[in-house]
Design a protein around this motif. Structure first.
Motif, PDB file in Angstrom:
ATOM      1  N   LYS A  21       0.718  -1.065   0.108  1.00  0.00           N
ATOM      2  CA  LYS A  21      -0.242  -0.112   0.074  1.00  0.00           C
ATOM      3  C   LYS A  21       0.962   1.275  -0.010  1.00  0.00           C
ATOM      4  O   LYS A  21       0.482   2.117  -0.699  1.00  0.00           O
ATOM      5  N   ASP A  22       1.916   1.244   0.929  1.00  0.00           N
ATOM      6  CA  ASP A  22       2.772   2.488   1.087  1.00  0.00           C
ATOM      7  C   ASP A  22       3.619   2.685  -0.165  1.00  0.00           C
ATOM      8  O   ASP A  22       4.018   3.891  -0.768  1.00  0.00           O
ATOM      9  N   ASN A  23       4.027   1.501  -0.910  1.00  0.00           N
ATOM     10  CA  ASN A  23       5.138   1.675  -2.095  1.00  0.00           C
ATOM     11  C   ASN A  23       4.474   1.897  -3.421  1.00  0.00           C
ATOM     12  O   ASN A  23       5.065   2.092  -4.537  1.00  0.00           O
ATOM     13  N   LEU A  24       3.435   0.920  -3.495  1.00  0.00           N
ATOM     14  CA  LEU A  24       2.938   0.617  -4.906  1.00  0.00           C
ATOM     15  C   LEU A  24       1.311   1.192  -4.854  1.00  0.00           C
ATOM     16  O   LEU A  24       0.932   0.961  -6.028  1.00  0.00           O
ATOM     17  N   GLY A  25       0.925   1.644  -3.885  1.00  0.00           N
ATOM     18  CA  GLY A  25      -0.545   1.738  -4.054  1.00  0.00           C
ATOM     19  C   GLY A  25      -1.684   1.066  -3.372  1.00  0.00           C
ATOM     20  O   GLY A  25      -2.668   1.360  -3.286  1.00  0.00           O
ATOM     21  N   GLY A  26      -1.404  -0.171  -3.624  1.00  0.00           N
ATOM     22  CA  GLY A  26      -2.296  -1.396  -3.406  1.00  0.00           C
ATOM     23  C   GLY A  26      -2.069  -2.503  -4.239  1.00  0.00           C
ATOM     24  O   GLY A  26      -1.432  -2.474  -5.468  1.00  0.00           O
ATOM     25  N   VAL A  27      -3.026  -3.479  -3.797  1.00  0.00           N
ATOM     26  CA  VAL A  27      -3.186  -4.708  -4.486  1.00  0.00           C
ATOM     27  C   VAL A  27      -4.263  -4.989  -5.469  1.00  0.00           C
ATOM     28  O   VAL A  27      -5.499  -4.335  -5.050  1.00  0.00           O
ATOM     29  N   ASP A  28      -4.226  -5.059  -6.777  1.00  0.00           N
ATOM     30  CA  ASP A  28      -5.051  -5.507  -7.713  1.00  0.00           C
ATOM     31  C   ASP A  28      -5.454  -6.852  -7.877  1.00  0.00           C
ATOM     32  O   ASP A  28      -6.415  -7.347  -8.254  1.00  0.00           O
ATOM     33  N   ILE A  29      -4.371  -7.505  -7.802  1.00  0.00           N
ATOM     34  CA  ILE A  29      -4.400  -9.109  -8.214  1.00  0.00           C
ATOM     35  C   ILE A  29      -3.866  -9.805  -6.757  1.00  0.00           C
ATOM     36  O   ILE A  29      -2.777  -9.534  -6.581  1.00  0.00           O
TER      37      ILE A  29
END
Length: 202
Positions: free
Chosen positions: A80-88
């Motif tokens: 979340k902090d580094n990539l924005g969140g999980v999509d898959i």
């Protein structure tokens, strides 16, 4: 349109250091996804990154133990902090020790359930909450399961493992109903594998 439409999106793969998990990571990288490879043996995930340095996707190796809730939460926070969140989310991590129901060790039973059932459920919850919170309606979650979840193999010592994999099948159906009730279009699916008598997944 297939996985190509997710180019650049974030996929988290548990149990990413070897076997099926490593193969999934490599396939996603080749299709240009941003992949978070979560594993206890994080150095093995980093080795995949070196081997596929020319792939269009980007790999991030993140330490995480699916049997430990705090470890899971820390990994999702990092994403979340580094990539924005999980999509898959690909729930691949699993264990399959041979252990008898009549004289097996409680610690072996607990590890099977902690990884195959509770860890998978915690990862799923965190991914779904992340997607819903960001308004992601085209994400998906895949459980890597086993044919042992449908029928008990004749091999001695596999009943607890089979029970855990049957739980995964039930949890998938429950998840699907939960998402429908929320009006979400997040998709869920399962991929069954075969575990050979030696304990090797196939």
């Amino acid at each position: 349109m297939g996985i190509e439409k997710y180019e650049g999106r974030v996929a988290l793969v548990t149990g990413a250091s070897a076997g099926i998990g490593a193969a999934i990571v490599q396939a996603l990288l080749k299709h240009g996804l941003t992949v978070v490879g979560m594993a206890r043996r994080v150095e093995k995930v980093k080795a995949i990154e070196l081997a596929l340095k020319d792939a269009p996707g980007k790999l991030y190796a993140v330490a995480g133990d699916v049997s430990d809730e705090a470890s899971i939460l820390a990994a999702f926070k990092w994403v979340k902090d580094n990539l924005g969140g999980v999509d898959i989310l690909i729930n691949n991590a699993g264990v399959f020790p041979i252990t008898s129901l009549t004289d097996g060790k409680t610690e072996d039973w607990k590890r099977i359930l902690d990884v195959n059932v509770l860890g998978l459920s915690i990862c799923t919850r965190e991914a779904v909450q992340d997607m819903l919170g960001r308004g992601v309606d085209d994400g998906f979650i895949i459980h890597i399961n086993s044919v042992a979840g449908h029928t008990l193999q004749l091999t001695d010592g596999k009943a607890m493992y089979a029970a855990s994999k049957h739980a995964v099948k039930v949890l998938l159906e429950g998840l699907r109903k939960d998402l429908v009730s929320k009006g979400s279009k997040i998709r869920v699916g399962v991929r069954d594998i075969i575990v050979l008598p030696t304990g090797t997944p196939f």
